[in-house]
Design a protein around this motif. Structure first.
Motif, PDB file in Angstrom:
ATOM      1  N   ASP A   1      -9.365  -3.632  -5.197  1.00 23.53           N
ATOM      2  CA  ASP A   1      -9.357  -3.643  -6.662  1.00 23.53           C
ATOM      3  C   ASP A   1     -10.042  -2.418  -7.251  1.00 23.53           C
ATOM      4  O   ASP A   1      -9.568  -1.841  -8.229  1.00 23.53           O
ATOM      5  CB  ASP A   1     -10.063  -4.901  -7.179  1.00 23.53           C
ATOM      6  N   GLY A   2     -11.157  -2.023  -6.664  1.00 29.05           N
ATOM      7  CA  GLY A   2     -11.942  -0.943  -7.245  1.00 29.05           C
ATOM      8  C   GLY A   2     -11.881   0.384  -6.529  1.00 29.05           C
ATOM      9  O   GLY A   2     -12.452   1.369  -6.990  1.00 29.05           O
ATOM     10  N   ALA A   3     -11.174   0.438  -5.392  1.00 29.02           N
ATOM     11  CA  ALA A   3     -11.131   1.686  -4.624  1.00 29.02           C
ATOM     12  C   ALA A   3      -9.879   1.723  -3.772  1.00 29.02           C
ATOM     13  O   ALA A   3      -9.526   0.731  -3.132  1.00 29.02           O
ATOM     14  CB  ALA A   3     -12.376   1.808  -3.740  1.00 29.02           C
ATOM     15  N   GLY A   4      -9.218   2.867  -3.758  1.00 25.44           N
ATOM     16  CA  GLY A   4      -8.014   2.973  -2.950  1.00 25.44           C
ATOM     17  C   GLY A   4      -7.343   4.317  -3.113  1.00 25.44           C
ATOM     18  O   GLY A   4      -7.935   5.276  -3.629  1.00 25.44           O
ATOM     19  N   GLY A   5      -6.101   4.373  -2.684  1.00 24.48           N
ATOM     20  CA  GLY A   5      -5.343   5.619  -2.758  1.00 24.48           C
ATOM     21  C   GLY A   5      -4.112   5.453  -3.635  1.00 24.48           C
ATOM     22  O   GLY A   5      -3.668   4.340  -3.924  1.00 24.48           O
ATOM     23  N   LEU A   6      -3.555   6.569  -4.053  1.00 21.69           N
ATOM     24  CA  LEU A   6      -2.362   6.543  -4.898  1.00 21.69           C
ATOM     25  C   LEU A   6      -1.551   7.811  -4.705  1.00 21.69           C
ATOM     26  O   LEU A   6      -2.050   8.818  -4.175  1.00 21.69           O
ATOM     27  CB  LEU A   6      -2.736   6.400  -6.369  1.00 21.69           C
ATOM     28  N   GLN A   7      -0.306   7.733  -5.149  1.00 19.25           N
ATOM     29  CA  GLN A   7       0.581   8.892  -5.117  1.00 19.25           C
ATOM     30  C   GLN A   7       1.420   8.882  -6.385  1.00 19.25           C
ATOM     31  O   GLN A   7       1.859   7.829  -6.855  1.00 19.25           O
ATOM     32  CB  GLN A   7       1.490   8.857  -3.875  1.00 19.25           C
ATOM     33  N   VAL A   8       1.644  10.061  -6.938  1.00 21.48           N
ATOM     34  CA  VAL A   8       2.416  10.186  -8.167  1.00 21.48           C
ATOM     35  C   VAL A   8       3.194  11.502  -8.117  1.00 21.48           C
ATOM     36  O   VAL A   8       2.724  12.495  -7.551  1.00 21.48           O
ATOM     37  CB  VAL A   8       1.480  10.155  -9.407  1.00 21.48           C
TER      38      VAL A   8
END
Length: 547
Positions: A397-404
């Motif tokens: 919920d409060g920490a992770g990875g992403l791609q855009v």
């Protein structure tokens, strides 16, 4: 220096001024059963048999052991992932030599897709720990080669995976009460059941490790089971490597706290993975006995952690002036930071600007990829996944990875601003209790620290307001000149992760009051005769001059 608004916490349960200190703190935090909360015992640990698919998974491992099948254990790249894999590997190696530990560097990413091409065709059993719950295509490919797949994970499950046996309290139909477990805890539970099946007691060799995994992965410290394992790790540590690293980080090995681990040992171990040297971290955690080799691993971890601090500090100093304060989420692109440090920089930016933060670097195929950090107020993971401009977001919920996609970054920021229209960054500094400097004693500090000894997500160490402070002198310290020591009559004030401007603005010969956390600094002097010197300290968040 900008002064935020200071407020004393409104207690969740009313208390009397005649209450003892620990009673006041408990009521401030809404704790009703103080003894149970502060002294968690084994009764708070849940039966591993409540985990869905446990019997099936354990039966398949035992079959592989008895038939001397080739077993592959795949480690994720963070502290929890490495610990999970080390526990399972060291457990299995007691029964079979046909087990191999596989891993990739952090820059490659998370999940089985990054290791699948390195799984030998003659493997019989693939076990992914702390990742891969949603890796359907990867498990399908391995299954098509006749390789059975097991997954022991705790991350959100978004798809049904018919090609693997899954242990994950998040999956539908799992009756395990603790939905805030981590990979290391779940692997330990699997080993406990393996012990039951095979009439052995090897899992107990690793009973000091799950608590550290929980703390490193920022799992809830309100969860009773997590509190029990975290407390056990801190008070029953027997892993030789961790002991030696705690000492190298100047922790009191007899009185360890969550803070010692979360801000000392854990970052040092993960600094290796962040610098694409996961082998160093794994080799270190494999060492449960004293050796010259272990000494070398500890020295290397200290050095790589110092380098990590330097890179992180330089990145923060570079990025802070570029932040657009009109945005509800801090979003920056800086490919020079590297995948390994994006999350840490995002965390510091989130703290500095009191809002969620995203730090991105270059991804594949005209994309940006990086890390996010959120607030406890809402799930940043859910928020990102609700945005049309995102390719993916994963983690906690409060920490992770992403791609855009690069072309969609501006659209993503606009979406986040719209979805968080009512959100206002709150820089209010809250404290539990107020004390005059004359009330600060070693006994008081020890009582405060014992109450918050097991702290973390959902139960942060409490802060206090100290009044009646008079600054006599100051000193700029540290290899990076980013630590300021402020000398007062009866206490030393310490400010970390700051700069020379902060030091220059400290008003010597002025009365101040300050908010922070109290501790006792202790060191040993051997000449001209042995003695122990203790100094009361306040790790300050802010101070203000008393007019």
């Amino acid at each position: 220096m900008k002064i935020s608004q200071w407020k004393q916490k409104v207690p969740k349960i009313s208390y009397s001024e005649y209450d003892a200190l620990h009673e006041k703190l408990a009521k401030i935090n809404g704790i009703e059963d103080i003894d149970k909360f502060l002294n968690p015992d084994e009764s708070m640990a849940h039966s591993p048999y409540l985990l869905k698919n446990m019997d099936e998974l354990v039966t398949r491992i035992i079959k592989a052991i008895k038939n001397k099948e080739k077993i592959i254990v795949y480690a994720d790249v963070d502290y929890d992932g490495i610990t999970s894999a080390v526990i399972l590997y060291r457990y299995l190696i007691r029964f079979t030599e046909s087990v191999e530990l596989k891993y990739v560097e952090r820059s490659a990413g998370h999940g089985s897709k990054h290791i699948i091409n390195e799984i030998p065709d003659d493997a019989n059993l693939y076990i992914a720990v702390d990742s891969s719950s949603n890796d359907v295509e990867e498990m399908k490919e391995l299954s098509s080669k006749g390789i059975d797949c097991l997954i022991i994970d705790h991350h959100t499950v978004t798809v049904i995976n018919p090609y693997a046996v899954l242990i994950n309290p998040q999956q539908e139909g799992c009756k395990y009460p603790n939905k805030n477990a981590c990979g290391g805890l779940l692997v330990y539970k699997v080993c406990q059941v393996l012990d039951d099946y095979m009439n052995t007691n090897y899992a107990e060799n690793f009973n000091d490790l799950p608590g550290f995994s929980l703390m490193a992965d920022m799992m809830s410290m309100r969860e009773p089971e997590n509190r029990y394992f975290a407390s056990y790790s801190l008070t029953n540590l027997h892993h030789a490597g961790l002991k030696k690293l705690f000492v190298a980080m100047n922790s009191d090995i007899q009185n360890l706290t969550s803070t010692d681990f979360v801000y000392g040992v854990s970052p040092a171990v993960t600094a290796a993975t962040r610098m694409d040297n996961i082998k160093l971290a794994i080799n270190f955690l494999m060492c449960d006995e004293e050796s010259f080799e272990l000494d070398d691993f500890v020295n290397q971890l200290v050095k790589v952690n110092d380098y990590r601090k330097q890179v992180q500090t330089e990145a923060l100093n570079r990025l802070k002036p570029t932040i657009n304060l009109n945005d509800k989420v801090v979003a920056v692109v800086d490919p020079t930071i590297g995948k390994g440090l994006n999350g840490l920089v995002a965390q510091e930016l989130s703290k500095a600007f009191h809002r969620p933060a995203i730090v991105l670097g270059n991804g594949e195929n005209e994309t940006y990829a990086g890390s996010f950090r959120g607030l406890e107020d809402f799930s940043m993971l859910d928020l990102l996944n609700s945005c049309e401009s995102i390719i993916y977001a994963a983690g906690h919920d409060g920490a992770g990875g992403l791609q855009v996609k690069r072309e969609n970054l501006v659209s993503l920021i606009e979406e986040l601003n719209e979805k968080l229209e009512g959100f206002e960054a709150d820089d209010t500094l809250y404290y539990d209790l107020s004390f005059h400097i004359n009330e600060i004693t070693e006994r008081l500090i020890n009582q405060l620290n014992e109450f918050y000894r097991v702290s973390g997500n959902g139960f942060k160490p409490g802060k206090v307001l100290v009044t009646g402070l008079f600054i006599e002198d100051k000193k700029l310290m540290g290899k990076l000149s980013n630590t300021v020591k402020i000398f007062c009559d009866k206490i030393h004030l310490m400010k970390f992760k700051t700069d020379e401007d902060y030091y220059n603005n400290v008003p010597v010969f002025s009365e101040i009051e300050a908010i922070g956390t109290l501790n006792v600094n202790e060191w040993r002097v051997f000449k001209p005769r042995f003695k122990i010197i203790k100094t009361n300290q306040l790790y300050i968040d802010e101070y203000k001059i008393v007019n």
